[in-house]
Design a protein around this motif. Structure first.
Motif, PDB file in Angstrom:
ATOM      1  N   GLN A  45       0.823  -1.199   0.000  1.00  0.00           N
ATOM      2  CA  GLN A  45       0.000   0.000   0.000  1.00  0.00           C
ATOM      3  C   GLN A  45       0.862   1.256   0.000  1.00  0.00           C
ATOM      4  O   GLN A  45       0.572   2.226  -0.709  1.00  0.00           O
ATOM      5  CB  GLN A  45      -0.940   0.002   1.198  1.00  0.00           C
ATOM      6  CG  GLN A  45      -2.028  -1.039   1.085  1.00  0.00           C
ATOM      7  CD  GLN A  45      -2.765  -1.273   2.395  1.00  0.00           C
ATOM      8  OE1 GLN A  45      -2.330  -0.816   3.460  1.00  0.00           O
ATOM      9  NE2 GLN A  45      -3.863  -2.001   2.320  1.00  0.00           N
ATOM     10  N   GLU A  46       1.928   1.256   0.786  1.00  0.00           N
ATOM     11  CA  GLU A  46       2.830   2.406   0.846  1.00  0.00           C
ATOM     12  C   GLU A  46       3.535   2.606  -0.494  1.00  0.00           C
ATOM     13  O   GLU A  46       3.675   3.730  -0.976  1.00  0.00           O
ATOM     14  CB  GLU A  46       3.852   2.233   1.964  1.00  0.00           C
ATOM     15  CG  GLU A  46       4.803   3.394   2.125  1.00  0.00           C
ATOM     16  CD  GLU A  46       4.138   4.703   2.533  1.00  0.00           C
ATOM     17  OE1 GLU A  46       4.802   5.754   2.430  1.00  0.00           O
ATOM     18  OE2 GLU A  46       2.967   4.697   2.946  1.00  0.00           O
ATOM     19  N   ARG A  49       1.121   4.143  -2.878  1.00  0.00           N
ATOM     20  CA  ARG A  49       0.920   5.558  -2.546  1.00  0.00           C
ATOM     21  C   ARG A  49       2.107   6.397  -3.032  1.00  0.00           C
ATOM     22  O   ARG A  49       1.926   7.463  -3.622  1.00  0.00           O
ATOM     23  CB  ARG A  49       0.739   5.729  -1.044  1.00  0.00           C
ATOM     24  CG  ARG A  49       0.347   7.143  -0.646  1.00  0.00           C
ATOM     25  CD  ARG A  49       0.365   7.343   0.855  1.00  0.00           C
ATOM     26  NE  ARG A  49       1.712   7.273   1.409  1.00  0.00           N
ATOM     27  CZ  ARG A  49       2.644   8.230   1.284  1.00  0.00           C
ATOM     28  NH1 ARG A  49       2.383   9.322   0.601  1.00  0.00           N
ATOM     29  NH2 ARG A  49       3.827   8.095   1.830  1.00  0.00           N
ATOM     30  N   THR A  53       1.974   9.366  -5.849  1.00  0.00           N
ATOM     31  CA  THR A  53       2.462  10.701  -5.513  1.00  0.00           C
ATOM     32  C   THR A  53       3.536  11.124  -6.499  1.00  0.00           C
ATOM     33  O   THR A  53       3.543  12.251  -6.989  1.00  0.00           O
ATOM     34  CB  THR A  53       3.022  10.730  -4.079  1.00  0.00           C
ATOM     35  OG1 THR A  53       1.991  10.335  -3.180  1.00  0.00           O
ATOM     36  CG2 THR A  53       3.510  12.110  -3.703  1.00  0.00           C
TER      37      THR A  53
END
Length: 83
Positions: A45-46, A49, A53
């Motif tokens: 998930q990180e 993300r 970004t």
């Protein structure tokens, strides 16, 4: 303990067989195999993300990409560093 049960909905394809979670590919997972699953999911998930970004901030495409051999870079750095 769930035994011999097929899952439905978002979990369709997964099942329980003799106390093991069976993936759609047929891989059987014991409970102890899933101990790090939460950490792995958090990492994924990180990563997602960070990539979203990064892509949102990117206004122009990168130039030519360069592939770096990490082992060679470490050897070169070690040769340059005084001991």
């Amino acid at each position: 303990m769930m035994r011999d049960r097929k899952l439905t909905g978002a979990w369709a394809g997964f099942s329980f067989k003799s106390g093991r979670l069976v993936t759609p590919e047929g891989r059987e997972l014991l409970p102890e195999d899933l101990a790090w699953l939460s950490l792995l999911a958090a990492q994924a998930q990180e990563w997602r993300r960070l990539m979203e970004t990064s892509q949102a901030r990117q206004k122009r495409p990168f130039g030519r990409a360069v592939i770096i051999d990490l082992a060679e870079a470490i050897r070169r750095r070690a040769r340059r560093s005084p001991e």
